[in-house]
Write a protein that holds these residues in place. Structure first.
Motif, PDB file in Angstrom:
ATOM      1  N   LEU A  86       0.825  -1.211   0.000  1.00  0.00           N
ATOM      2  CA  LEU A  86       0.000   0.000   0.000  1.00  0.00           C
ATOM      3  C   LEU A  86       0.861   1.265   0.000  1.00  0.00           C
ATOM      4  O   LEU A  86       0.621   2.203  -0.759  1.00  0.00           O
ATOM      5  N   GLY A  87       1.865   1.274   0.870  1.00  0.00           N
ATOM      6  CA  GLY A  87       2.752   2.442   0.936  1.00  0.00           C
ATOM      7  C   GLY A  87       3.510   2.650  -0.368  1.00  0.00           C
ATOM      8  O   GLY A  87       3.706   3.786  -0.816  1.00  0.00           O
ATOM      9  N   LEU A  88       3.907   1.550  -0.994  1.00  0.00           N
ATOM     10  CA  LEU A  88       4.663   1.675  -2.240  1.00  0.00           C
ATOM     11  C   LEU A  88       3.770   2.164  -3.380  1.00  0.00           C
ATOM     12  O   LEU A  88       4.198   2.961  -4.221  1.00  0.00           O
ATOM     13  N   ALA A  89       2.511   1.721  -3.405  1.00  0.00           N
ATOM     14  CA  ALA A  89       1.581   2.201  -4.444  1.00  0.00           C
ATOM     15  C   ALA A  89       1.396   3.712  -4.313  1.00  0.00           C
ATOM     16  O   ALA A  89       1.370   4.445  -5.311  1.00  0.00           O
ATOM     17  N   ARG A  90       1.292   4.177  -3.075  1.00  0.00           N
ATOM     18  CA  ARG A  90       1.136   5.618  -2.844  1.00  0.00           C
ATOM     19  C   ARG A  90       2.410   6.359  -3.272  1.00  0.00           C
ATOM     20  O   ARG A  90       2.357   7.412  -3.910  1.00  0.00           O
ATOM     21  N   ALA A  91       3.563   5.789  -2.937  1.00  0.00           N
ATOM     22  CA  ALA A  91       4.833   6.432  -3.319  1.00  0.00           C
ATOM     23  C   ALA A  91       4.977   6.490  -4.844  1.00  0.00           C
ATOM     24  O   ALA A  91       5.488   7.471  -5.393  1.00  0.00           O
ATOM     25  N   LEU A  92       4.503   5.432  -5.513  1.00  0.00           N
ATOM     26  CA  LEU A  92       4.566   5.414  -6.984  1.00  0.00           C
ATOM     27  C   LEU A  92       3.711   6.553  -7.555  1.00  0.00           C
ATOM     28  O   LEU A  92       4.128   7.262  -8.477  1.00  0.00           O
ATOM     29  N   ASP A  94       2.747   9.360  -5.937  1.00  0.00           N
ATOM     30  CA  ASP A  94       3.279  10.671  -5.546  1.00  0.00           C
ATOM     31  C   ASP A  94       4.447  11.095  -6.427  1.00  0.00           C
ATOM     32  O   ASP A  94       4.535  12.244  -6.861  1.00  0.00           O
ATOM     33  N   ALA A  95       5.353  10.155  -6.699  1.00  0.00           N
ATOM     34  CA  ALA A  95       6.505  10.507  -7.544  1.00  0.00           C
ATOM     35  C   ALA A  95       6.037  10.821  -8.968  1.00  0.00           C
ATOM     36  O   ALA A  95       6.568  11.716  -9.625  1.00  0.00           O
ATOM     37  N   HIS A  96       5.010  10.103  -9.436  1.00  0.00           N
ATOM     38  CA  HIS A  96       4.497  10.371 -10.786  1.00  0.00           C
ATOM     39  C   HIS A  96       3.878  11.768 -10.853  1.00  0.00           C
ATOM     40  O   HIS A  96       4.105  12.527 -11.804  1.00  0.00           O
ATOM     41  N   LEU A  97       3.104  12.118  -9.836  1.00  0.00           N
ATOM     42  CA  LEU A  97       2.508  13.456  -9.800  1.00  0.00           C
ATOM     43  C   LEU A  97       3.589  14.535  -9.743  1.00  0.00           C
ATOM     44  O   LEU A  97       3.460  15.593 -10.376  1.00  0.00           O
ATOM     45  N   ALA A  98       4.666  14.259  -9.019  1.00  0.00           N
ATOM     46  CA  ALA A  98       5.763  15.238  -8.928  1.00  0.00           C
ATOM     47  C   ALA A  98       6.419  15.431 -10.295  1.00  0.00           C
ATOM     48  O   ALA A  98       6.779  16.551 -10.675  1.00  0.00           O
ATOM     49  N   ARG A 213      -4.594   0.514  -6.218  1.00  0.00           N
ATOM     50  CA  ARG A 213      -4.150   1.492  -5.218  1.00  0.00           C
ATOM     51  C   ARG A 213      -3.367   2.636  -5.844  1.00  0.00           C
ATOM     52  O   ARG A 213      -3.481   3.787  -5.437  1.00  0.00           O
ATOM     53  N   TYR A 214      -2.531   2.299  -6.813  1.00  0.00           N
ATOM     54  CA  TYR A 214      -1.786   3.351  -7.509  1.00  0.00           C
ATOM     55  C   TYR A 214      -2.767   4.298  -8.203  1.00  0.00           C
ATOM     56  O   TYR A 214      -2.644   5.519  -8.106  1.00  0.00           O
ATOM     57  N   ALA A 215      -3.771   3.720  -8.900  1.00  0.00           N
ATOM     58  CA  ALA A 215      -4.739   4.539  -9.644  1.00  0.00           C
ATOM     59  C   ALA A 215      -5.505   5.454  -8.694  1.00  0.00           C
ATOM     60  O   ALA A 215      -5.692   6.641  -8.964  1.00  0.00           O
ATOM     61  N   ARG A 216      -5.910   4.895  -7.569  1.00  0.00           N
ATOM     62  CA  ARG A 216      -6.695   5.687  -6.624  1.00  0.00           C
ATOM     63  C   ARG A 216      -5.854   6.812  -6.028  1.00  0.00           C
ATOM     64  O   ARG A 216      -6.292   7.952  -5.928  1.00  0.00           O
ATOM     65  N   ALA A 217      -4.632   6.470  -5.632  1.00  0.00           N
ATOM     66  CA  ALA A 217      -3.759   7.489  -5.028  1.00  0.00           C
ATOM     67  C   ALA A 217      -3.457   8.585  -6.048  1.00  0.00           C
ATOM     68  O   ALA A 217      -3.470   9.778  -5.721  1.00  0.00           O
ATOM     69  N   TYR A 218      -3.215   8.206  -7.303  1.00  0.00           N
ATOM     70  CA  TYR A 218      -2.896   9.211  -8.319  1.00  0.00           C
ATOM     71  C   TYR A 218      -4.083  10.156  -8.503  1.00  0.00           C
ATOM     72  O   TYR A 218      -3.933  11.375  -8.561  1.00  0.00           O
ATOM     73  N   SER A 222      -4.114  14.075  -7.120  1.00  0.00           N
ATOM     74  CA  SER A 222      -3.940  15.012  -8.222  1.00  0.00           C
ATOM     75  C   SER A 222      -4.720  16.280  -7.882  1.00  0.00           C
ATOM     76  O   SER A 222      -5.806  16.221  -7.312  1.00  0.00           O
ATOM     77  N   LEU A 223      -4.183  17.442  -8.262  1.00  0.00           N
ATOM     78  CA  LEU A 223      -4.850  18.690  -7.903  1.00  0.00           C
ATOM     79  C   LEU A 223      -5.986  19.019  -8.861  1.00  0.00           C
ATOM     80  O   LEU A 223      -6.718  19.966  -8.673  1.00  0.00           O
TER      81      LEU A 223
END
Ligand SMILES: Nc1ncnc2c1ncn2[C@@H]1O[C@H](COP(=O)(O)OP(=O)(O)O)[C@@H](O)[C@H]1O
Ligand SMILES: [Mg+2]
Length: 265
Positions: A86-92, A94-98, A213-218, A222-223
């Motif tokens: 879960l944490g890694l999906a979120r990190a993936l 966050d870095a993509h958004l950055a 999880r990656y899709a949801r976090a992205y 996202s702003l």
């Protein structure tokens, strides 16, 4: 001067260079170092990619000297420490958004054009090619930096930093286009060849949760609202077929077929 080999891909090999750097040596005839250097220069100071330190020539090959990052790539972390999913999906995400916050350098290729020529080269029935090109036609150009091959194997995770590597496919486009390719890779590309058969379903289950999880976090982080994500998925699926990966063909063509037949809403 060159040290131990750290990685080898189709286009380049990566070696230790000095205590604080590595060198990515491109094979003769491969020009991905141009896009990689442009992207890394643009990201300088943002912390989300290794610093580009120098460009060198070695035995007729171009080498990019890069800040040496600690940690491991996210793909091997997922295999070794699956409880961190879960944490890694979120990190993936966050870095993509950055990455997508950065404006793209003007000299990078337009992602829509790259995708159009891949779709033209892809092995797929002509009605599906026409469909994908029609969908692409209605999608916008963008001015954001897109990685072009963003997946957990190209993200290095250290205790204090997450950084994105491997930029030869960098392009100018809209974030949704780059995001769609990541979703496609996470959902549908086959497990590594050689994986024992019993563990395949597990990997598939873990993958689909990670992708979700990656899709949801992205999306959540996202702003802005994501525009036409489903259309970008169609385009990226068709373009992926140009890579000629036989084991994926049925899945990708099946997806395009179903989407094509769905009535417009
Ligand atoms: N800046 C870096 N610091 C430390 N290791 C790196 C760095 N860049 C690449 N590597 C290592 O080299 C491997 C391959 O690099 P990458 O740029 O992804 O090229 P490719 O996938 O084309 O082989 C990475 O998985 C990583 O182990
Ligand atoms: Mg790589």
């Amino acid at each position: 001067m060159i040290g131990a080999k750290l990685g080898a891909g189709r286009e380049a090999d990566v070696y230790e260079w000095d205590d604080s750097t590595v060198v990515k040596l491109y094979r003769a005839g491969f020009l991905g170092h141009r896009a990689e250097a442009l992207a890394l220069a643009k990201l300088d100071g943002r912390g989300v990619a290794p610093k580009l330190v120098d460009a060198v020539e070695c035995d007729g090959r171009t080498g990019l000297v890069l800040e040496r990052l600690g940690g491991a790539d996210m793909l091997s972390l997922l295999q070794r420490q699956p409880w961190r999913v879960l944490g890694l999906a979120r990190a993936l995400a966050d870095a993509h958004l950055a990455v997508h916050e950065a404006p793209a350098p003007g000299d990078l290729p337009e992602l829509r054009q790259v995708l159009a020529s891949r779709i033209a080269d892809a092995v797929l029935p002509s009605h599906l090619r026409d469909y994908a090109l029609r969908v692409l036609d209605a999608l916008p150009d963008g001015d954001r930096l897109c990685h072009g091959d963003y997946h957990p194997g190209n993200v290095l995770v250290a205790a204090d930093r997450v950084a994105v590597i491997d930029w030869p496919n960098a392009a100018r486009g809209v974030p949704e286009a780059d995001h769609a390719r990541t979703l496609l890779l996470l959902r549908w590309t086959d497990p590594q060849p050689g994986t024992p058969l019993v563990s395949r379903p597990l990997i598939t289950a873990g993958r689909s949760m990670f992708a979700h999880r990656y899709a949801r976090a992205y999306r959540d982080r996202s702003l802005r609202r994501l525009r036409q994500p489903a259309s970008w998925l169609v385009v990226q699926a068709a373009a992926r077929l140009a890579e000629g990966i036989e084991v994926e063909q049925n899945t990708l063509i099946g997806f395009l077929d179903r989407t094509h037949q769905r009535p417009e809403r």
